[in-house]
Design a protein around this motif. Structure first.
Motif, PDB file in Angstrom:
ATOM      1  N   ARG A 228      36.943  47.787  39.739  1.00  0.00           N
ATOM      2  CA  ARG A 228      37.270  48.082  38.337  1.00  0.00           C
ATOM      3  C   ARG A 228      37.540  46.823  37.520  1.00  0.00           C
ATOM      4  O   ARG A 228      37.986  46.916  36.378  1.00  0.00           O
ATOM      5  CB  ARG A 228      38.504  48.991  38.279  1.00  0.00           C
ATOM      6  CG  ARG A 228      38.339  50.356  38.948  1.00  0.00           C
ATOM      7  CD  ARG A 228      37.474  51.275  38.130  1.00  0.00           C
ATOM      8  NE  ARG A 228      37.529  52.670  38.613  1.00  0.00           N
ATOM      9  CZ  ARG A 228      36.886  53.672  38.054  1.00  0.00           C
ATOM     10  NH1 ARG A 228      36.115  53.455  37.012  1.00  0.00           N
ATOM     11  NH2 ARG A 228      36.976  54.904  38.547  1.00  0.00           N
ATOM     12  N   SER A 229      37.296  45.651  38.102  1.00  0.00           N
ATOM     13  CA  SER A 229      37.543  44.372  37.417  1.00  0.00           C
ATOM     14  C   SER A 229      38.991  44.255  36.984  1.00  0.00           C
ATOM     15  O   SER A 229      39.293  43.768  35.891  1.00  0.00           O
ATOM     16  CB  SER A 229      36.605  44.205  36.202  1.00  0.00           C
ATOM     17  OG  SER A 229      35.258  44.209  36.616  1.00  0.00           O
ATOM     18  N   GLY A 230      39.882  44.703  37.861  1.00  0.00           N
ATOM     19  CA  GLY A 230      41.300  44.662  37.549  1.00  0.00           C
ATOM     20  C   GLY A 230      41.947  43.364  37.978  1.00  0.00           C
ATOM     21  O   GLY A 230      41.310  42.478  38.570  1.00  0.00           O
ATOM     22  N   VAL A 231      43.239  43.243  37.693  1.00  0.00           N
ATOM     23  CA  VAL A 231      43.993  42.044  38.057  1.00  0.00           C
ATOM     24  C   VAL A 231      45.055  42.359  39.108  1.00  0.00           C
ATOM     25  O   VAL A 231      45.640  41.444  39.675  1.00  0.00           O
ATOM     26  CB  VAL A 231      44.668  41.404  36.826  1.00  0.00           C
ATOM     27  CG1 VAL A 231      43.627  41.009  35.792  1.00  0.00           C
ATOM     28  CG2 VAL A 231      45.713  42.323  36.212  1.00  0.00           C
ATOM     29  N   MET A 232      45.295  43.642  39.374  1.00  0.00           N
ATOM     30  CA  MET A 232      46.288  44.022  40.375  1.00  0.00           C
ATOM     31  C   MET A 232      45.576  44.453  41.662  1.00  0.00           C
ATOM     32  O   MET A 232      44.593  45.181  41.617  1.00  0.00           O
ATOM     33  CB  MET A 232      47.167  45.166  39.844  1.00  0.00           C
ATOM     34  CG  MET A 232      48.004  44.778  38.637  1.00  0.00           C
ATOM     35  SD  MET A 232      48.869  46.188  37.879  1.00  0.00           S
ATOM     36  CE  MET A 232      50.066  46.589  39.153  1.00  0.00           C
ATOM     37  N   GLY A 233      46.096  43.981  42.798  1.00  0.00           N
ATOM     38  CA  GLY A 233      45.535  44.360  44.080  1.00  0.00           C
ATOM     39  C   GLY A 233      44.317  43.573  44.498  1.00  0.00           C
ATOM     40  O   GLY A 233      43.710  43.870  45.523  1.00  0.00           O
ATOM     41  N   GLU A 234      43.967  42.536  43.734  1.00  0.00           N
ATOM     42  CA  GLU A 234      42.763  41.773  44.050  1.00  0.00           C
ATOM     43  C   GLU A 234      43.014  40.266  44.084  1.00  0.00           C
ATOM     44  O   GLU A 234      42.085  39.483  44.180  1.00  0.00           O
ATOM     45  CB  GLU A 234      41.657  42.082  43.027  1.00  0.00           C
ATOM     46  CG  GLU A 234      41.213  43.530  43.035  1.00  0.00           C
ATOM     47  CD  GLU A 234      40.052  43.791  42.090  1.00  0.00           C
ATOM     48  OE1 GLU A 234      39.381  42.827  41.708  1.00  0.00           O
ATOM     49  OE2 GLU A 234      39.831  44.960  41.736  1.00  0.00           O
ATOM     50  N   GLN A 235      44.287  39.869  44.029  1.00  0.00           N
ATOM     51  CA  GLN A 235      44.597  38.448  43.990  1.00  0.00           C
ATOM     52  C   GLN A 235      44.813  37.891  45.405  1.00  0.00           C
ATOM     53  O   GLN A 235      44.845  38.618  46.386  1.00  0.00           O
ATOM     54  CB  GLN A 235      45.856  38.223  43.138  1.00  0.00           C
ATOM     55  CG  GLN A 235      45.755  38.784  41.727  1.00  0.00           C
ATOM     56  CD  GLN A 235      44.555  38.251  40.970  1.00  0.00           C
ATOM     57  OE1 GLN A 235      44.390  37.049  40.862  1.00  0.00           O
ATOM     58  NE2 GLN A 235      43.730  39.130  40.453  1.00  0.00           N
ATOM     59  N   GLY A 236      44.982  36.571  45.491  1.00  0.00           N
ATOM     60  CA  GLY A 236      45.342  35.949  46.751  1.00  0.00           C
ATOM     61  C   GLY A 236      44.196  35.728  47.723  1.00  0.00           C
ATOM     62  O   GLY A 236      44.401  35.701  48.943  1.00  0.00           O
ATOM     63  N   GLY A 237      42.983  35.565  47.242  1.00  0.00           N
ATOM     64  CA  GLY A 237      41.868  35.306  48.131  1.00  0.00           C
ATOM     65  C   GLY A 237      41.435  36.498  48.959  1.00  0.00           C
ATOM     66  O   GLY A 237      40.806  36.350  50.009  1.00  0.00           O
ATOM     67  N   TYR A 238      41.738  37.703  48.490  1.00  0.00           N
ATOM     68  CA  TYR A 238      41.444  38.896  49.274  1.00  0.00           C
ATOM     69  C   TYR A 238      39.947  39.188  49.359  1.00  0.00           C
ATOM     70  O   TYR A 238      39.496  39.831  50.305  1.00  0.00           O
ATOM     71  CB  TYR A 238      42.167  40.112  48.678  1.00  0.00           C
ATOM     72  CG  TYR A 238      43.666  39.950  48.616  1.00  0.00           C
ATOM     73  CD1 TYR A 238      44.367  39.366  49.658  1.00  0.00           C
ATOM     74  CD2 TYR A 238      44.379  40.371  47.492  1.00  0.00           C
ATOM     75  CE1 TYR A 238      45.735  39.204  49.595  1.00  0.00           C
ATOM     76  CE2 TYR A 238      45.752  40.215  47.432  1.00  0.00           C
ATOM     77  CZ  TYR A 238      46.423  39.630  48.478  1.00  0.00           C
ATOM     78  OH  TYR A 238      47.785  39.468  48.414  1.00  0.00           O
ATOM     79  N   ARG A 239      39.183  38.737  48.411  1.00  0.00           N
ATOM     80  CA  ARG A 239      37.750  39.066  48.407  1.00  0.00           C
ATOM     81  C   ARG A 239      37.051  38.513  49.645  1.00  0.00           C
ATOM     82  O   ARG A 239      36.113  39.121  50.152  1.00  0.00           O
ATOM     83  CB  ARG A 239      37.079  38.542  47.139  1.00  0.00           C
ATOM     84  CG  ARG A 239      37.565  39.238  45.885  1.00  0.00           C
ATOM     85  CD  ARG A 239      36.657  39.000  44.707  1.00  0.00           C
ATOM     86  NE  ARG A 239      37.198  39.636  43.507  1.00  0.00           N
ATOM     87  CZ  ARG A 239      36.463  40.029  42.487  1.00  0.00           C
ATOM     88  NH1 ARG A 239      35.154  39.863  42.525  1.00  0.00           N
ATOM     89  NH2 ARG A 239      37.018  40.584  41.422  1.00  0.00           N
ATOM     90  N   SER A 240      37.502  37.371  50.122  1.00  0.00           N
ATOM     91  CA  SER A 240      36.868  36.779  51.293  1.00  0.00           C
ATOM     92  C   SER A 240      37.347  37.419  52.588  1.00  0.00           C
ATOM     93  O   SER A 240      36.719  37.250  53.634  1.00  0.00           O
ATOM     94  CB  SER A 240      37.143  35.269  51.338  1.00  0.00           C
ATOM     95  OG  SER A 240      38.534  35.014  51.468  1.00  0.00           O
ATOM     96  N   ARG A 241      38.431  38.172  52.523  1.00  0.00           N
ATOM     97  CA  ARG A 241      39.013  38.758  53.732  1.00  0.00           C
ATOM     98  C   ARG A 241      38.809  40.257  53.827  1.00  0.00           C
ATOM     99  O   ARG A 241      38.916  40.834  54.906  1.00  0.00           O
ATOM    100  CB  ARG A 241      40.513  38.443  53.765  1.00  0.00           C
ATOM    101  CG  ARG A 241      40.812  36.953  53.841  1.00  0.00           C
ATOM    102  CD  ARG A 241      42.195  36.617  53.338  1.00  0.00           C
ATOM    103  NE  ARG A 241      43.243  37.313  54.084  1.00  0.00           N
ATOM    104  CZ  ARG A 241      44.505  37.360  53.680  1.00  0.00           C
ATOM    105  NH1 ARG A 241      44.861  36.782  52.548  1.00  0.00           N
ATOM    106  NH2 ARG A 241      45.405  37.988  54.407  1.00  0.00           N
ATOM    107  N   ALA A 242      38.523  40.898  52.719  1.00  0.00           N
ATOM    108  CA  ALA A 242      38.348  42.353  52.716  1.00  0.00           C
ATOM    109  C   ALA A 242      36.970  42.729  53.248  1.00  0.00           C
ATOM    110  O   ALA A 242      36.013  41.958  53.134  1.00  0.00           O
ATOM    111  CB  ALA A 242      38.530  42.898  51.305  1.00  0.00           C
ATOM    112  N   LYS A 243      36.871  43.920  53.844  1.00  0.00           N
ATOM    113  CA  LYS A 243      35.603  44.421  54.376  1.00  0.00           C
ATOM    114  C   LYS A 243      35.346  45.823  53.831  1.00  0.00           C
ATOM    115  O   LYS A 243      36.259  46.639  53.763  1.00  0.00           O
ATOM    116  CB  LYS A 243      35.643  44.442  55.900  1.00  0.00           C
ATOM    117  CG  LYS A 243      35.799  43.066  56.535  1.00  0.00           C
ATOM    118  CD  LYS A 243      35.844  43.181  58.054  1.00  0.00           C
ATOM    119  CE  LYS A 243      36.015  41.815  58.697  1.00  0.00           C
ATOM    120  NZ  LYS A 243      36.092  41.918  60.178  1.00  0.00           N
TER     121      LYS A 243
END
Length: 262
Positions: A228-243
């Protein structure tokens, strides 16, 4: 929209579990509007640290307190979490004194928390969920209180018409995502109530932190990231760690993908 290659089809799953706030409900808009209309935040000057044009600073500050409270008090119902986060944010920034407000912080915090069932659903939510219910059993796995979610699903509220077959909430489970207990609860009850094994459950969520990092760690190998292009729940480098197995920008796109499968 990006589809991560997978040998599975969406229709090979029989049950979809959904995060609610952030995925079905625009919680960032709901939180921001409720905070900025509250007595302690409504008159913040443009120079204040919590002010930014898109509300990012305010949302990040609120989310930091919310996560801390949920981690420290996993049995605390979400209504109380919201109220405590409000109070902590007021205290951290000295808003009662700085703004000269006479309103009682505790009452303002309760009033803020009570806005949750009225936070707006994303425009695509209700129709897309109705479409998805034709091919899958839909259940909620939500970091909220059952009573508040039931209210949001009731007549004249934003989620009215969403056909959940079951609702699993943090107050029932006794913990908040990303805790493993929430996903264990989903696995157990999907099996007991619907006869669905873990491998047939597709978890759908916006938050990388709350959902798409812990779900794979708990054996849910594929999921759908609703970005959703949000700012909550997506910070802290999570994109590289999420599956996850699929990425969509709206629930409508997910329903379209399901309908396109033969």
């Amino acid at each position: 929209m990006t589809h991560v290659p997978s040998s599975r089809t969406l229709k090979s799953f029989t049950l979809m579990s959904f995060d609610v706030y952030g995925t079905l409900v625009d919680w960032e808009r709901g939180i921001k509007e409720a905070l900025l209309s509250s007595p302690h935040f409504s008159l913040l000057p443009s120079s204040h640290a919590l002010q930014s044009q898109d509300g990012t600073a305010l949302l990040h500050a609120f989310e930091r307190h919310e996560r801390r409270i949920q981690s420290a008090q996993p049995a605390l119902d979400y209504t109380s979490v919201l109220a405590e986060a409000y109070t902590a944010l007021v205290s951290e920034h000295g808003l009662k004194e700085a703004e000269g407000r006479k309103e009682d912080v505790e009452e303002a915090a309760k009033a803020f928390a009570a806005t949750q069932p009225h936070w707006p659903a994303f425009p695509d939510t209700v129709d897309a969920m109705k479409r998805l219910s034709k091919t899958h059993t839909l259940v909620a796995l939500s970091n909220t209180a059952r009573g508040m979610l039931a209210q949001a699903l009731s007549s004249d509220h934003p989620l009215h018409g969403v056909p959940f077959a079951a609702i699993y909430t943090a107050d029932q489970i006794g913990s908040y995502k990303p805790d493993a207990r929430n996903f264990e609860y989903l696995e157990k009850h999907a099996k007991e109530e619907f006869g669905v094994e873990k491998g047939k459950i597709l978890h759908v969520a916006q938050s990388l932190f709350h959902d798409h990092m812990p779900a794979p760690e708990n054996g849910f190998e594929l999921g759908v990231w609703v970005d959703r292009s949000g700012v909550m729940g997506e910070q802290g480098g999570y994109r590289s760690r999420a599956k996850y197995g699929w990425r969509v920008e709206t629930l409508k796109q997910l329903a379209d993908l399901v309908d396109a499968e033969t």
